[in-house]
Design an enzyme around this catalytic site. Sequence first.
Site, mmCIF file in Angstrom:
data_model
loop_
_atom_site.group_PDB
_atom_site.id
_atom_site.type_symbol
_atom_site.label_atom_id
_atom_site.label_comp_id
_atom_site.label_asym_id
_atom_site.label_seq_id
_atom_site.Cartn_x
_atom_site.Cartn_y
_atom_site.Cartn_z
ATOM 1 N N ASN A 190 0.848 -1.197 0.000
ATOM 2 C CA ASN A 190 0.000 0.000 0.000
ATOM 3 C C ASN A 190 0.880 1.242 0.000
ATOM 4 O O ASN A 190 2.098 1.149 -0.012
ATOM 5 C CB ASN A 190 -0.941 -0.024 1.216
ATOM 6 C CG ASN A 190 -0.174 -0.101 2.511
ATOM 7 O OD1 ASN A 190 0.565 0.812 2.860
ATOM 8 N ND2 ASN A 190 -0.310 -1.210 3.220
ATOM 9 N N ASP A 226 -4.094 -6.436 5.050
ATOM 10 C CA ASP A 226 -5.102 -7.286 5.674
ATOM 11 C C ASP A 226 -5.093 -8.693 5.094
ATOM 12 O O ASP A 226 -5.588 -9.634 5.708
ATOM 13 C CB ASP A 226 -6.496 -6.665 5.485
ATOM 14 C CG ASP A 226 -6.631 -5.387 6.289
ATOM 15 O OD1 ASP A 226 -6.128 -5.365 7.421
ATOM 16 O OD2 ASP A 226 -7.208 -4.402 5.779
ATOM 17 N N LYS A 236 8.333 -17.267 -10.807
ATOM 18 C CA LYS A 236 7.567 -16.122 -11.328
ATOM 19 C C LYS A 236 6.344 -16.623 -12.106
ATOM 20 O O LYS A 236 6.483 -17.490 -12.983
ATOM 21 C CB LYS A 236 8.492 -15.304 -12.231
ATOM 22 C CG LYS A 236 7.906 -14.011 -12.686
ATOM 23 C CD LYS A 236 8.866 -13.273 -13.592
ATOM 24 C CE LYS A 236 8.120 -12.176 -14.324
ATOM 25 N NZ LYS A 236 8.852 -11.671 -15.462
ATOM 26 N N PRO A 249 -2.351 -11.878 10.242
ATOM 27 C CA PRO A 249 -2.671 -11.723 11.672
ATOM 28 C C PRO A 249 -2.845 -10.246 12.003
ATOM 29 O O PRO A 249 -2.153 -9.405 11.435
ATOM 30 C CB PRO A 249 -1.418 -12.275 12.376
ATOM 31 C CG PRO A 249 -0.329 -12.182 11.365
ATOM 32 C CD PRO A 249 -0.970 -12.294 10.014
ATOM 33 N N ILE A 280 -1.926 -7.548 14.173
ATOM 34 C CA ILE A 280 -0.857 -7.344 15.163
ATOM 35 C C ILE A 280 -1.384 -6.556 16.356
ATOM 36 O O ILE A 280 -1.197 -6.926 17.521
ATOM 37 C CB ILE A 280 0.337 -6.610 14.505
ATOM 38 C CG1 ILE A 280 0.839 -7.423 13.302
ATOM 39 C CG2 ILE A 280 1.454 -6.376 15.521
ATOM 40 C CD1 ILE A 280 1.797 -6.680 12.402
ATOM 41 N N PHE A 335 -4.251 2.979 15.026
ATOM 42 C CA PHE A 335 -4.562 3.995 14.020
ATOM 43 C C PHE A 335 -5.747 3.505 13.201
ATOM 44 O O PHE A 335 -5.921 2.299 13.023
ATOM 45 C CB PHE A 335 -3.357 4.216 13.085
ATOM 46 C CG PHE A 335 -2.423 5.283 13.573
ATOM 47 C CD1 PHE A 335 -1.670 5.091 14.719
ATOM 48 C CD2 PHE A 335 -2.311 6.486 12.893
ATOM 49 C CE1 PHE A 335 -0.819 6.083 15.187
ATOM 50 C CE2 PHE A 335 -1.457 7.482 13.347
ATOM 51 C CZ PHE A 335 -0.711 7.281 14.500
ATOM 52 N N LYS A 363 -13.457 0.520 16.224
ATOM 53 C CA LYS A 363 -12.173 -0.188 16.368
ATOM 54 C C LYS A 363 -11.620 -0.076 17.785
ATOM 55 O O LYS A 363 -11.022 -1.015 18.304
ATOM 56 C CB LYS A 363 -11.145 0.408 15.400
ATOM 57 C CG LYS A 363 -11.052 -0.380 14.131
ATOM 58 C CD LYS A 363 -10.183 0.272 13.111
ATOM 59 C CE LYS A 363 -10.834 0.038 11.761
ATOM 60 N NZ LYS A 363 -10.190 0.754 10.696
HETATM 61 O O1 C5P Z 1 -8.641 -2.859 11.251
HETATM 62 P P1 C5P Z 1 -7.752 -1.833 10.659
HETATM 63 O O2 C5P Z 1 -6.727 -2.423 9.711
HETATM 64 O O3 C5P Z 1 -8.418 -0.651 10.052
HETATM 65 O O4 C5P Z 1 -6.952 -1.258 11.928
HETATM 66 C C1 C5P Z 1 -5.911 -0.352 11.787
HETATM 67 C C2 C5P Z 1 -5.005 -0.481 12.975
HETATM 68 O O5 C5P Z 1 -4.683 -1.852 13.193
HETATM 69 C C3 C5P Z 1 -3.660 0.192 12.776
HETATM 70 O O6 C5P Z 1 -3.210 0.631 14.040
HETATM 71 C C4 C5P Z 1 -2.775 -0.913 12.242
HETATM 72 O O7 C5P Z 1 -1.410 -0.696 12.535
HETATM 73 C C5 C5P Z 1 -3.315 -2.131 12.973
HETATM 74 N N1 C5P Z 1 -3.270 -3.394 12.226
HETATM 75 C C6 C5P Z 1 -2.386 -4.376 12.630
HETATM 76 N N2 C5P Z 1 -2.361 -5.595 11.997
HETATM 77 C C7 C5P Z 1 -3.175 -5.836 10.958
HETATM 78 C C8 C5P Z 1 -4.094 -4.844 10.534
HETATM 79 C C9 C5P Z 1 -4.096 -3.627 11.190
HETATM 80 O O8 C5P Z 1 -1.622 -4.154 13.580
HETATM 81 N N3 C5P Z 1 -3.121 -7.012 10.349
#
Ligand code: C5P
Length: 414
Positions: free
Chosen positions: A210, A279, A289, A305, A307, A323, A337
Amino acid sequence: MSGQKIVLGISGGIAAYKTPELVRLLKKRGAEVQAVLTRSAKEFVTETTLQAVSGSPVRENLWDKEAEAAMGHIELARWADLVLIAPATAEIMSRLALGAAPDLLTTLCLATEAPIVVAPAMNHIMWADSGVQDNCRVLKQRDIRILGPAVGDQACGESGPGRMVEPEDIVAAIMGPKAVPDVSALAGKVVMITAGPTREAIDPVRYISNRSSGKMGYAIAAAARDAGAKVLLVSGPVNIVPPAAVETIFTESAKEMFAAVHDRLTEVDVFIGAAAVADYHSASVQTHKLKKSESDLSLDLSRTPDILASVAGQQDRPFTVGFAAETQNLREYALGKLKEKNLDMIVANLVGANQGFEKDRNSVEVFWQDGEKVFPDSDKKVLGRQLVKIIGEQYKSIQDAQTVQIQPAISGGD
Ligand code: C5P
């Protein structure tokens, strides 16, 4: 570090215009500064300015009759606790690598036993040149510390690695984090920050990622360091230089970032999840490839996962800040959230259409259980400091509340 004697060698690059500020910041931290200019440095910064800010005459001449026994290089070499060369051009680095000594600065570098720190500054193609890189390796082998260069816009109109590290970051790198004047609640605490994007491999050459630049997370890391915290920055792949005096752990995929976070989590008092973690990842990474064909291609994606949620779900969890980057319904999604992921705070910002990702500025709204605050559009460095301040305040209020709860239980045991 107060009273440290620093010889500041300035060579002839455009970043020399920033050296009066560098001198000012070093002096503010209690250092004595003696500026030594090369001949070409005088094209970019005046001796008068440097003399005014450093409080001592600028030296440039190897043949200085005023110097002790007419040996300016020996006098300065003995005086210095540290020799800092900023900006360091490709030319001065090559002279140092060769052990050549055609002028005062290079001669005193040979004559000194003090550590030498070099902050290179040059066009990014020059920096990538194999001759410059070879010299850089030689200097590192001789325990000369290389700071940077930083990545970004250059005076030549191009962009890339080659900018001199900013004066405040040079000062933090050589003198350590700033003393904390207002005894922030984060002083002495361990703050872990995730930053940047993740990369999820599809095959050996392709990945899903991203637009996150890492600028917000890196700014928070620098601000937490300045608030006196020990900072662990867990970073995805970005094009910016980590703040000085911050332990940075580089990761690529969400899975790697998850492992790096959990590897050190027991040390952590405050966790800030600023990374834009993918995600989904490709369900099966191809070993070769993928070849194109006439037909369309579908990818099977699996969830990565979470985090942040995993940190917040720990039994003895740190103060946890997330965030939320949204393109719409900011408040509703952010509050959702905060609750679902069991966070202490959430920093919400709108992204897309020229906002948020990849930019130097941002505006955010912060929510916690019984409060919220809007931070209007500002530079991410300023915003980083504001966020660290409010995170410190909330962290402290939760700590204080826990202390109050524990006390009656202790006295009630009589
Ligand atoms: O659920 P969403 O992705 O919108 O949540 C955003 C927050 O979750 C951010 O703080 C991001 O760093 C954290 N996050 C994470 N691991 C993921 C997805 C999001 O730590 N797989």
